[in-house]
Design an enzyme around this catalytic site. Sequence first.
Site, PDB file in Angstrom:
ATOM      1  N   CYS A 294      54.976  12.661  57.726  1.00  0.00           N
ATOM      2  CA  CYS A 294      54.654  13.680  56.981  1.00  0.00           C
ATOM      3  C   CYS A 294      53.185  13.785  56.905  1.00  0.00           C
ATOM      4  O   CYS A 294      52.708  14.219  55.910  1.00  0.00           O
ATOM      5  CB  CYS A 294      55.547  13.669  55.734  1.00  0.00           C
TER       6      CYS A 294
ATOM      7  N   GLY B  93      54.056   7.823  56.401  1.00  0.00           N
ATOM      8  CA  GLY B  93      52.932   8.461  55.528  1.00  0.00           C
ATOM      9  C   GLY B  93      51.476   8.060  56.435  1.00  0.00           C
ATOM     10  O   GLY B  93      51.017   6.880  55.829  1.00  0.00           O
ATOM     11  N   SER B  94      51.358   8.754  57.419  1.00  0.00           N
ATOM     12  CA  SER B  94      50.227   8.244  58.357  1.00  0.00           C
ATOM     13  C   SER B  94      48.887   7.900  57.696  1.00  0.00           C
ATOM     14  O   SER B  94      47.827   7.146  58.224  1.00  0.00           O
ATOM     15  CB  SER B  94      49.983   9.120  59.491  1.00  0.00           C
TER      16      SER B  94
ATOM     17  N   GLU C 265      54.543   3.527  54.811  1.00  0.00           N
ATOM     18  CA  GLU C 265      53.040   3.753  54.643  1.00  0.00           C
ATOM     19  C   GLU C 265      52.141   2.345  54.608  1.00  0.00           C
ATOM     20  O   GLU C 265      51.211   2.372  54.332  1.00  0.00           O
ATOM     21  CB  GLU C 265      52.606   4.478  53.535  1.00  0.00           C
TER      22      GLU C 265
ATOM     23  N   HIS D  47      96.930  28.843  44.543  1.00  0.00           N
ATOM     24  CA  HIS D  47      97.153  30.253  44.869  1.00  0.00           C
ATOM     25  C   HIS D  47      95.746  30.883  44.550  1.00  0.00           C
ATOM     26  O   HIS D  47      95.230  31.787  45.364  1.00  0.00           O
ATOM     27  CB  HIS D  47      98.319  30.890  43.758  1.00  0.00           C
TER      28      HIS D  47
ATOM     29  N   ASP E 136      47.935   6.663  54.528  1.00  0.00           N
ATOM     30  CA  ASP E 136      47.953   5.554  54.010  1.00  0.00           C
ATOM     31  C   ASP E 136      48.029   4.359  54.844  1.00  0.00           C
ATOM     32  O   ASP E 136      47.673   3.351  54.762  1.00  0.00           O
ATOM     33  CB  ASP E 136      48.711   5.298  52.704  1.00  0.00           C
TER      34      ASP E 136
END
Length: 794
Positions: free
Chosen positions: A733, A683-684, A662, A414, A686
């Site tokens: 990222c 993680g481009s 990575e 209710h 590393d």
Amino acid sequence: MNKEAKLVLWFNEINKGDVGIVGGKAASLGELTSSTGVPVPYGFATTAEAYNYFMEQSKLKEKIAVFLEKLDDVEDSKKLRNISAEIRKEIMAASMPTKLATAISMAYQQLATKVGENDPFVAVRSSATAEDLPDASFAGQQDTYLNVRGVEEVIAKIKECYASTFTDRAVYYRATKNFGQLEVALSAVVQMMVFSKAAGVMFTVDVATGDDNNILIEGAWGLGEYIVQGIVTPDSFWVRKNCLEIKNRNINEKAVMLVRKATGGCEEQPVPRNLVNAQVLSDDEIKKLAQYALDIEKHYGSYMDIEWGIDERNQKMWILQARPETVWSRSNKDNPIMVNGSTPIISGRKIIVQGLPASPGKASGVARVVNNPELIDMFKDGEILITEMTAPDWVPAMKKAKAIITNLGGMTCHASIVSRELGIPCIVGTKSRGIGATEAIKDGMTITVDASNGVVYQGTIEDLVAAAEKPAESLTVAEIIPVTGTKIYMNLGDPDLADKYGSLPCDGIGLMREEFIWTTYIHEHPLYLMETGRPERVVDGLAEGIRKVCQALAPRPVVLRFSDFKSSEYRDLKGGDKYEPYEPSALLGWRGASRYYDPKYIGAFKLELKAVRKVREDYGFKNLNVMIPFCRTVAEMEKVTQLMTNEGLWRGPDFKVWLMAEIPSNIILADCFNKFVDGYSIGSNDLTMLILGCDRDNETVSHLFSERDLAVKRAVRRLIEVAHRDGKTVSICGQAPSVYLDFTEFLVKSGIDSISVNPDAVKSTKKHVAQVEQRIMLDKLTGRGLVDQEDYSW
């Protein structure tokens, strides 16, 4: 004889167009019986003509009109209660006219013949002719009588239904909705009684948010009245409409139940000890109920509120009634209420109590604890109502409340239904989360209620209240930001910038770096804090920083990357010298996932997990997801995800676990990593260094570092292909998409799901991605696109 002139109609003679004849409840039961395949207990209904005949023969309309003239202010609770009671007394004193009594008696005897029982047990339910309409309904306006047996008892209960036309809440409701008090007629439904071993309610729309992708099913032991009344906090299940997958389940303690007595009537009994915490429905039963709900929604073409029961005699599942849902049926679906919205939790502020977010909103004010229903008239405008559970007679007082908090109840009780209809923030079922509100909150205490997340705080949280009360401002469109199929996420390190950048047109946070919180808020090594007896500094500090970002972005997703300090960076934290090794190559050393399960560090990682749980569970931000960095092997991934599970963080529809891709092994073994993740974020930086064997910070070889190298691009394309094969998403990222337009174009054409960039690049990246997507469509349409000269095949 036409329908309008009859005193009694059977369910198979009624359809949804007969609301004016038998009321919404009976019309719906007739519609379900005559036009759908769902199982409905059979029965009949007295008509509006029967009600009017009773009122005329008893000369009641004139008497009631005299009483109503004295009711000049329905907000005067005492006067409303006294006058309504006098009217009901007059109705109960009147005799049932012989003609109507005979019609009811004959119908009941025919029902007995149809079902093959002598004096069958029935439920007698009221059905007002303005009740159960999307724009005209409050819960519990008229009464229901269960387990009724015998002609005389049925006739007596029908008269009590007639009298319930003038309960306090029904009179108040009609007055506020501008319905004429004497223009409403009441039908009484007489329906075969289901001997429910379990019963409950279903909604085909999320009643708190307006999300119509799932079905909400609530259930408890015994008859369903205790769920509606809020006496029991029911089990709840969310079922996906498209595949009937059980998305989520909450199993609550159900200590008591309402059961039928063998001789008639009902009584409360304790639930057997082995069932108190047991799931009330099997998974097969949940899915079967969900299918009934889908069938009913499809037939009606609107969101539905449905009651169900399972008969203890034969385990048959019955649909007891269905009506259009009363809030979202009339809402603008393009503007749903956002749950998990901006909830400012300031570190150190005390959470008093938690419960179910029944009606979203935020408010701050003085708590008024009402343990005795007789004291409800003392409740003042603008106070926050704290009680065991509301009752239908409380509606006039509830309307004055700034917010409502109850000990008991579920999303369909209710208090929940009425609060949503009134637009009042409401939290229910606080006892199911550990402690009841009436015990935890003191009368006169100043509190802040975040009913969007089911949390109550001590004192006033100024920015929460200010955000809730801030009026909508007209916006001047300065620029048009295109919608893109590829999501554009944002990288964020500093939580203090979340409010500033939260208004950017990003789709969420693709990378929130935990390291910034350590160096800005905590400063000390986690193992040092544990050794010195201050582990809560880690949990509270991390949770506060994470909360800020989740708050600013809600309901958009936030992906938190767990700690990824190198040993040399950990050593810079206070106390770190004692715990960190000296490594010749920290880049390839003890970092990321390899720390989390290591006996030397596992205790510190568990603190990170506790912080995540605090943000998701205590603060209510379910938009928080996580990412595991620098995970070298599949075995490592399995160890870390199992550790998370052991600490109470399970992957599921509302909690995603990503892997930071990575390391070349993440690409080469993506088919194996897929088992443990929901997605990847490349993680481009590393990844490029490890593919090319090139340290970008080493001036001697840094000129060889390039994310646009074909080897890197082949790895990215490969990961997307393998991840998508198993339904996993891929993001990126690193820095490259912000710097190189051609690399962004490569990513979009490769089918990447999202790109996460720094705040200053969000708008430009979104515009560029939109151009690329449009170019792809044009090229496909014309067949004249440029041919990419590079071969990305693995």
